[in-house]
Design an enzyme around this catalytic site. Structure first.
Site, PDB file in Angstrom:
ATOM      1  N   CYS A 179       0.858  -1.365  -0.045  1.00  0.00           N
ATOM      2  CA  CYS A 179       0.062  -0.116  -0.100  1.00  0.00           C
ATOM      3  C   CYS A 179       0.774   1.199  -0.016  1.00  0.00           C
ATOM      4  CB  CYS A 179      -0.864   0.141   1.360  1.00  0.00           C
ATOM      5  SG  CYS A 179      -1.736  -1.468   1.950  1.00  0.00           S
ATOM      6  N   CYS A 182       2.230   2.823  -3.258  1.00  0.00           N
ATOM      7  CA  CYS A 182       1.594   3.505  -4.220  1.00  0.00           C
ATOM      8  C   CYS A 182       0.882   4.738  -3.255  1.00  0.00           C
ATOM      9  CB  CYS A 182       0.353   2.953  -4.735  1.00  0.00           C
ATOM     10  SG  CYS A 182       0.940   1.545  -5.782  1.00  0.00           S
ATOM     11  N   CYS A 227      -8.571  -1.835  -3.421  1.00  0.00           N
ATOM     12  CA  CYS A 227      -7.223  -1.645  -3.945  1.00  0.00           C
ATOM     13  C   CYS A 227      -6.522  -3.023  -3.607  1.00  0.00           C
ATOM     14  CB  CYS A 227      -6.475  -0.789  -2.760  1.00  0.00           C
ATOM     15  SG  CYS A 227      -6.758   0.983  -3.539  1.00  0.00           S
ATOM     16  N   CYS A 273     -34.197   4.503  14.791  1.00  0.00           N
ATOM     17  CA  CYS A 273     -32.746   4.935  15.205  1.00  0.00           C
ATOM     18  C   CYS A 273     -32.980   6.449  15.706  1.00  0.00           C
ATOM     19  CB  CYS A 273     -31.772   5.298  14.078  1.00  0.00           C
ATOM     20  SG  CYS A 273     -31.676   3.967  13.177  1.00  0.00           S
ATOM     21  N   CYS A 284     -34.184   7.096  19.592  1.00  0.00           N
ATOM     22  CA  CYS A 284     -32.976   7.420  20.458  1.00  0.00           C
ATOM     23  C   CYS A 284     -32.160   8.471  20.222  1.00  0.00           C
ATOM     24  CB  CYS A 284     -32.507   5.968  20.523  1.00  0.00           C
ATOM     25  SG  CYS A 284     -33.340   5.017  21.211  1.00  0.00           S
ATOM     26  N   HIS A 285     -31.719   8.835  18.882  1.00  0.00           N
ATOM     27  CA  HIS A 285     -30.582   9.627  18.604  1.00  0.00           C
ATOM     28  C   HIS A 285     -30.934  11.160  18.035  1.00  0.00           C
ATOM     29  CE1 HIS A 285     -27.724   6.587  19.637  1.00  0.00           C
ATOM     30  NE2 HIS A 285     -28.184   5.777  18.691  1.00  0.00           N
ATOM     31  N   ARG A 292     -21.136  -1.679  15.431  1.00  0.00           N
ATOM     32  CA  ARG A 292     -21.785  -0.759  16.395  1.00  0.00           C
ATOM     33  C   ARG A 292     -23.347  -0.717  16.182  1.00  0.00           C
ATOM     34  NH1 ARG A 292     -22.930   1.224  21.462  1.00  0.00           N
ATOM     35  NH2 ARG A 292     -24.955   0.627  20.837  1.00  0.00           N
ATOM     36  N   CYS A 332     -26.993  -1.759  17.902  1.00  0.00           N
ATOM     37  CA  CYS A 332     -28.302  -0.966  17.929  1.00  0.00           C
ATOM     38  C   CYS A 332     -29.354  -1.729  17.541  1.00  0.00           C
ATOM     39  CB  CYS A 332     -27.989   0.362  17.387  1.00  0.00           C
ATOM     40  SG  CYS A 332     -27.089   1.610  18.542  1.00  0.00           S
TER      41      CYS A 332
HETATM   42  C1  HEC Z   1     -32.927   2.440  22.047  1.00  0.00           C
HETATM   43  C2  HEC Z   1     -32.429   3.267  21.834  1.00  0.00           C
HETATM   44  C3  HEC Z   1     -31.340   3.343  20.556  1.00  0.00           C
HETATM   45  C4  HEC Z   1     -31.913   2.806  19.202  1.00  0.00           C
HETATM   46  C5  HEC Z   1     -33.308   2.691  18.641  1.00  0.00           C
HETATM   47  C6  HEC Z   1     -30.697   2.887  18.309  1.00  0.00           C
HETATM   48  N1  HEC Z   1     -29.541   3.243  19.135  1.00  0.00           N
HETATM   49 FE1  HEC Z   1     -27.782   3.717  18.479  1.00  0.00          FE
HETATM   50  N2  HEC Z   1     -27.153   3.939  20.441  1.00  0.00           N
HETATM   51  C7  HEC Z   1     -27.829   3.812  21.513  1.00  0.00           C
HETATM   52  C8  HEC Z   1     -27.052   3.808  22.574  1.00  0.00           C
HETATM   53  C9  HEC Z   1     -27.516   3.541  24.155  1.00  0.00           C
HETATM   54  C10 HEC Z   1     -25.759   4.007  22.247  1.00  0.00           C
HETATM   55  C11 HEC Z   1     -24.469   3.929  23.203  1.00  0.00           C
HETATM   56  C12 HEC Z   1     -24.259   5.592  23.693  1.00  0.00           C
HETATM   57  C13 HEC Z   1     -24.371   6.579  22.570  1.00  0.00           C
HETATM   58  O1  HEC Z   1     -25.200   6.812  22.285  1.00  0.00           O
HETATM   59  O2  HEC Z   1     -23.079   6.726  22.162  1.00  0.00           O
HETATM   60  C14 HEC Z   1     -25.851   4.031  20.693  1.00  0.00           C
HETATM   61  C15 HEC Z   1     -24.539   4.372  20.005  1.00  0.00           C
HETATM   62  C16 HEC Z   1     -24.826   4.374  18.668  1.00  0.00           C
HETATM   63  C17 HEC Z   1     -23.587   4.998  17.777  1.00  0.00           C
HETATM   64  C18 HEC Z   1     -22.289   5.334  18.344  1.00  0.00           C
HETATM   65  C19 HEC Z   1     -21.949   6.760  18.684  1.00  0.00           C
HETATM   66  C20 HEC Z   1     -20.656   6.856  19.207  1.00  0.00           C
HETATM   67  O3  HEC Z   1     -20.345   8.046  19.239  1.00  0.00           O
HETATM   68  O4  HEC Z   1     -20.251   6.137  19.727  1.00  0.00           O
HETATM   69  C21 HEC Z   1     -24.198   5.121  16.465  1.00  0.00           C
HETATM   70  C22 HEC Z   1     -23.334   5.407  15.421  1.00  0.00           C
HETATM   71  C23 HEC Z   1     -25.542   4.629  16.696  1.00  0.00           C
HETATM   72  N3  HEC Z   1     -25.872   4.330  17.839  1.00  0.00           N
HETATM   73  C24 HEC Z   1     -26.555   4.530  15.563  1.00  0.00           C
HETATM   74  C25 HEC Z   1     -27.629   4.117  15.629  1.00  0.00           C
HETATM   75  C26 HEC Z   1     -28.441   3.681  14.343  1.00  0.00           C
HETATM   76  C27 HEC Z   1     -28.097   4.143  12.752  1.00  0.00           C
HETATM   77  C28 HEC Z   1     -29.590   3.249  14.648  1.00  0.00           C
HETATM   78  C29 HEC Z   1     -30.662   2.584  13.797  1.00  0.00           C
HETATM   79  C30 HEC Z   1     -30.226   1.478  13.137  1.00  0.00           C
HETATM   80  C31 HEC Z   1     -29.576   3.155  16.226  1.00  0.00           C
HETATM   81  N4  HEC Z   1     -28.320   3.568  16.659  1.00  0.00           N
HETATM   82  C32 HEC Z   1     -30.435   2.900  16.848  1.00  0.00           C
HETATM   83  C33 HEC Z   1     -29.145   3.583  21.725  1.00  0.00           C
HETATM   84  C34 HEC Z   1     -30.052   3.327  20.379  1.00  0.00           C
HETATM   85  C1  HEC Z   2      -0.483  -0.359  -7.091  1.00  0.00           C
HETATM   86  C2  HEC Z   2      -1.089   0.749  -6.612  1.00  0.00           C
HETATM   87  C3  HEC Z   2      -1.763   0.884  -5.180  1.00  0.00           C
HETATM   88  C4  HEC Z   2      -1.741  -0.034  -4.371  1.00  0.00           C
HETATM   89  C5  HEC Z   2      -0.609  -1.101  -4.121  1.00  0.00           C
HETATM   90  C6  HEC Z   2      -2.620   0.364  -3.461  1.00  0.00           C
HETATM   91  N1  HEC Z   2      -3.469   1.258  -3.850  1.00  0.00           N
HETATM   92 FE1  HEC Z   2      -4.722   2.454  -2.719  1.00  0.00          FE
HETATM   93  N2  HEC Z   2      -5.223   3.348  -4.430  1.00  0.00           N
HETATM   94  C7  HEC Z   2      -4.501   3.431  -5.781  1.00  0.00           C
HETATM   95  C8  HEC Z   2      -5.201   4.238  -6.541  1.00  0.00           C
HETATM   96  C9  HEC Z   2      -4.636   4.252  -8.324  1.00  0.00           C
HETATM   97  C10 HEC Z   2      -6.237   4.992  -6.066  1.00  0.00           C
HETATM   98  C11 HEC Z   2      -7.193   5.803  -6.520  1.00  0.00           C
HETATM   99  C12 HEC Z   2      -8.520   4.806  -7.038  1.00  0.00           C
HETATM  100  C13 HEC Z   2      -8.309   3.677  -8.247  1.00  0.00           C
HETATM  101  O1  HEC Z   2      -8.064   4.084  -9.255  1.00  0.00           O
HETATM  102  O2  HEC Z   2      -8.356   2.704  -7.783  1.00  0.00           O
HETATM  103  C14 HEC Z   2      -6.291   4.355  -4.686  1.00  0.00           C
HETATM  104  C15 HEC Z   2      -7.047   4.641  -3.895  1.00  0.00           C
HETATM  105  C16 HEC Z   2      -7.097   4.240  -2.367  1.00  0.00           C
HETATM  106  C17 HEC Z   2      -7.994   4.881  -1.546  1.00  0.00           C
HETATM  107  C18 HEC Z   2      -9.077   5.954  -1.532  1.00  0.00           C
HETATM  108  C19 HEC Z   2      -8.254   7.601  -1.551  1.00  0.00           C
HETATM  109  C20 HEC Z   2      -9.375   8.691  -1.759  1.00  0.00           C
HETATM  110  O3  HEC Z   2      -8.668   9.392  -1.632  1.00  0.00           O
HETATM  111  O4  HEC Z   2     -10.523   8.415  -2.137  1.00  0.00           O
HETATM  112  C21 HEC Z   2      -7.816   4.216  -0.149  1.00  0.00           C
HETATM  113  C22 HEC Z   2      -8.191   4.514   1.002  1.00  0.00           C
HETATM  114  C23 HEC Z   2      -6.691   3.390  -0.644  1.00  0.00           C
HETATM  115  N3  HEC Z   2      -6.361   3.425  -1.770  1.00  0.00           N
HETATM  116  C24 HEC Z   2      -5.903   2.642   0.337  1.00  0.00           C
HETATM  117  C25 HEC Z   2      -5.114   1.539   0.015  1.00  0.00           C
HETATM  118  C26 HEC Z   2      -4.451   0.396   1.154  1.00  0.00           C
HETATM  119  C27 HEC Z   2      -4.734   0.599   2.335  1.00  0.00           C
HETATM  120  C28 HEC Z   2      -3.717  -0.348   0.181  1.00  0.00           C
HETATM  121  C29 HEC Z   2      -2.943  -1.521   0.769  1.00  0.00           C
HETATM  122  C30 HEC Z   2      -4.028  -2.576   1.157  1.00  0.00           C
HETATM  123  C31 HEC Z   2      -3.859   0.259  -1.055  1.00  0.00           C
HETATM  124  N4  HEC Z   2      -4.521   1.136  -1.200  1.00  0.00           N
HETATM  125  C32 HEC Z   2      -2.890  -0.266  -2.118  1.00  0.00           C
HETATM  126  C33 HEC Z   2      -3.411   2.639  -5.903  1.00  0.00           C
HETATM  127  C34 HEC Z   2      -2.730   1.712  -5.121  1.00  0.00           C
END
Ligand code: HEC
Ligand code: HEC
Length: 264
Positions: free
Chosen positions: A79, A82, A117, A180, A183-184, A221, A225
């Protein structure tokens, strides 16, 4: 602080209208009140995130840095060969994901981009979602964007994914029939099972969760939820969770990237 019990939350679903609507009220989060989940944490948990030496995520990040500079066993470019300082630098890249990928005609998150990649540029098989190797590489690449504002495109071909993710966010589901948003958007700041409900932003992920005793993805995560409201969690890396990830990133409205975060 107001204490909302789970019973009261369940009541949101069951004690409401006689004919519960499929979608929860379309409440929004006012841009001026957007706050990172970090601000709801206990000071001890914040301190773990603040200090790179105490943050357990660094076991994964350091491993990711190693994988990043390691050439594939069968030959080919690492990686790092490149993505060097001057050529295709990855600083700030994670803040723009998920993004629509023209070549694969799909929405890809950072995990998906890294796997593209591997397949297209290294002739390697994709890594399994939630494997230590993929988490480590994703965590390392995300850490290069720490402090950058989350900034995704929801225009053009990304627009339908944004709508899909948004619909999921307001969709009531599971045995508790909760969305979601209930709660959020409507109950952030209240207590639930020992947690303070945050606004549900994804800017700290991948993150180390004390409950997992491990570093994990945003999809893990989201699965927790969904399981919490007794809905069937979606597959890791599914298109729908990736669309939810896009919606969340857009909704986070410029919050700084915190990955590797630490959460309870
Ligand atoms: C019953 C309430 C509830 C519902 C419904 C729920 N969550 Fe959560 N979620 C929580 C709690 C509690 C946490 C842990 C504390 C916090 O909010 O960071 C959490 C954490 C998260 C986090 C991490 C936030 C952080 O900063 O770490 C994300 C992202 C998230 N929820 C997205 C979602 C999404 C998308 C959905 C729907 C698919 C969903 N949640 C539904 C209660 C809920
Ligand atoms: C041979 C060259 C090459 C190698 C090896 C390579 N990449 Fe890439 N990577 C690219 C190119 C070129 C792009 C631009 C998108 C495309 O044309 O595929 C890219 C795009 C990306 C992006 C998105 C960048 C953006 O700005 O959106 C990420 C993240 C990334 N590579 C991570 C990795 C990681 C982690 C690895 C190793 C597991 C890896 N690449 C190996 C050539 C490479």
């Amino acid at each position: 602080m107001i204490r909302a019990s789970l019973a009261a939350l369940i009541c949101l679903a069951a004690c409401g209208e006689q004919t519960p609507p499929q979608m929860a009220a379309d409440s929004a989060l006012a841009p001026s009140e957007v706050r990172s989940g970090y601000t709801f944490l206990q000071p001890e948990t914040q301190a773990l995130q603040d200090d790179d030496f105490s943050n357990p995520s660094y076991l994964w990040i350091d491993r990711g840095a190693g994988l990043f500079s390691q050439a594939p066993e069968k030959g080919g470019a690492a990686c790092a060969s490149c993505h060097t300082g001057a050529n295709l630098p990855l600083e700030g890249a994670a803040a723009r994901y998920p993004a629509y990928d023209e070549a694969s005609k799909s929405l890809v998150n950072l995990e998906g981009r890294i796997n593209l990649c591997r397949q297209q540029h290294q002739a390697l098989a994709p890594l399994a979602y939630e494997s230590d190797d993929l988490l480590s590489l994703t965590g390392y690449v995300a850490s290069l964007s720490r402090g950058e504002s989350v900034s995704v495109s929801i225009e053009g071909p990304a627009a339908p994914y944004y709508e899909m993710g948004r619909a999921y966010f307001f969709q009531r589901k599971g045995q508790l029939n909760l969305a979601c948003s209930q709660c959020h958007n409507e109950h952030w700041g209240r207590q639930l099972r020992g947690d303070t409900i945050s606004q549900g932003h994804g800017n700290a992920f991948p993150a180390y969760r004390l409950e997992w005793q491990a570093f994990g993805s945003l999809h893990r995560r989201l699965r927790d939820c969904d399981a919490g409201i007794r809905a069937e969690p979606l597959d890791y890396g599914s298109e729908l969770y990736t669309a939810v990830e896009l919606y969340l990133a857009s909704r986070a409205g410029g919050l700084p990237m915190e990955s590797p975060g630490v959460r309870r």
